[in-house]
Design an enzyme around this catalytic site. Structure first.
Site, PDB file in Angstrom:
ATOM      1  N   SER A 117      22.719  -9.260  -3.582  1.00 49.47           N
ATOM      2  CA  SER A 117      22.073  -8.348  -2.647  1.00 49.47           C
ATOM      3  C   SER A 117      22.435  -6.898  -2.954  1.00 49.47           C
ATOM      4  CB  SER A 117      22.447  -8.757  -1.212  1.00 49.47           C
ATOM      5  OG  SER A 117      21.590  -8.156  -0.278  1.00 49.47           O
ATOM      6  N   ASP A 240      12.167 -15.071   0.268  1.00 48.53           N
ATOM      7  CA  ASP A 240      13.304 -14.200   0.580  1.00 48.53           C
ATOM      8  C   ASP A 240      12.793 -13.022   1.399  1.00 48.53           C
ATOM      9  OD1 ASP A 240      15.459 -12.470   0.660  1.00 48.53           O
ATOM     10  OD2 ASP A 240      15.946 -12.652  -1.467  1.00 48.53           O
ATOM     11  N   HIS A 268      17.922 -15.890   0.858  1.00 48.53           N
ATOM     12  CA  HIS A 268      18.504 -14.707   0.222  1.00 48.53           C
ATOM     13  C   HIS A 268      19.868 -14.962  -0.414  1.00 48.53           C
ATOM     14  CE1 HIS A 268      18.866 -10.438  -0.499  1.00 48.53           C
ATOM     15  NE2 HIS A 268      19.972 -10.341   0.241  1.00 48.53           N
TER      16      HIS A 268
END
Length: 292
Positions: A117, A240, A268
């Site tokens: 991320s 996602d 995610h």
């Protein structure tokens, strides 16, 4: 009359002691764990609201062949929260400095940086500042900008969405964590994953978490992408909501020397929900020598 050799030796010893103390301080500050049997380093960097424990399903597959470094950003996990500075961490550069400090103090080179991320962008910015530390970037669920600029860019969120999300976070952090965790994780058939993520969110200081969220969701690193010289693998999940598939394709178009892999994994956090697919795709990528 003093002995110059003894004086020089004393200075050398003091310098070495200072270096050792600095490394120890950074180890404590970022709760660094080092293990594995290889010589090349793989550094795993967690995402927002998470900590190094989120990599536990993936790292065993690599520790026979690599030296593994795990850490927590200041303000996350078991890091030294007293080292947190609002000024230092007012943008992603403070977190970049955490990564570069670790590389410097442990004299790392040829690092394979695996970032989840927001850590993907932290890794990208780190590699631009000090490319000599890095050999590959593995970008898991990455996004250079979360806010839409339609029709040219689909980041997944309108600005109002982000503002509302941060407002809820500030007013009712526990409620925000309960709302956000299943949305991020997906995989409703495995509620324990969402529960773990929610617990991780809730274990973070709400003020620091809110600031990290602002820094993350308002960041825009699209203009930095062409400056990356280190080869990269983009692992793009299906379904996602944080980093839509359009974002993965955007990254691939704008990141030099990038490879895009579309995963069957949903949500995610594929390193938690689909660790084997994550492992297989990383190993496949690393098995192919990169030529400049």
């Amino acid at each position: 009359m003093s002995n110059p050799h003894k004086s020089a030796q004393k200075s050398y010893n003091q310098f070495n002691a200072h270096v050792a103390q600095m490394a120890q301080n950074i180890s404590l500050r970022n709760n660094i764990k080092v293990f594995g049997q290889g010589t090349q380093t793989m550094m795993f960097a967690h995402g927002f609201g998470c900590d190094q424990n989120m990599w536990r399903f993936v790292t065993p597959a690599f520790e026979k062949d690599y030296k593994i470094i795990l850490f927590d950003y200041v303000g996350s996990g078991q890091s030294d929260i007293s080292a947190y500075s609002y000024e230092r961490y007012s943008d992603l550069n403070g977190y970049v400095q955490d990564v570069l400090d670790i590389c410097e103090e442990f004299a790392l080179t040829d690092v394979i940086f695996v970032g989840h991320s927001v850590s993907s962008m932290i890794g990208i910015l780190s590699s631009i500042q000090a490319p000599n530390y890095f050999s590959r970037l593995i970008l898991v669920g990455s996004s250079p900008c979360y806010i839409n600029e339609l029709p040219n860019y689909n980041g997944g969120f309108d600005r109002k969405d982000i503002e509302d999300l941060l407002d809820i976070m500030e007013k009712n952090y526990m409620g925000w964590a309960s709302l956000m965790a299943p949305m991020v994780m997906q995989n409703q058939d495995r509620p324990e994953l969402s529960e773990e993520l929610e617990a991780s969110f809730c274990s973070t200081d709400p003020v620091i978490a809110n600031r990290f969220a602002e820094v993350t969701f308002y960041s825009d690193n699209r203009s930095d992408l062409p400056n990356v010289s280190v080869p990269s693998l983009i692992l793009q999940c299906a379904d996602d909501v944080i980093a839509p598939t359009d974002v993965g394709h955007y990254l691939h178009r704008h990141l030099p020397k990038s490879t895009l892999r579309l995963m069957k994994a949903t949500g995610h956090s594929p390193h938690m929900s689909h660790p084997q697919e994550t492992i297989d795709m990383i190993k496949e990528y690393l098995s192919v020598p990169h030529t400049t």
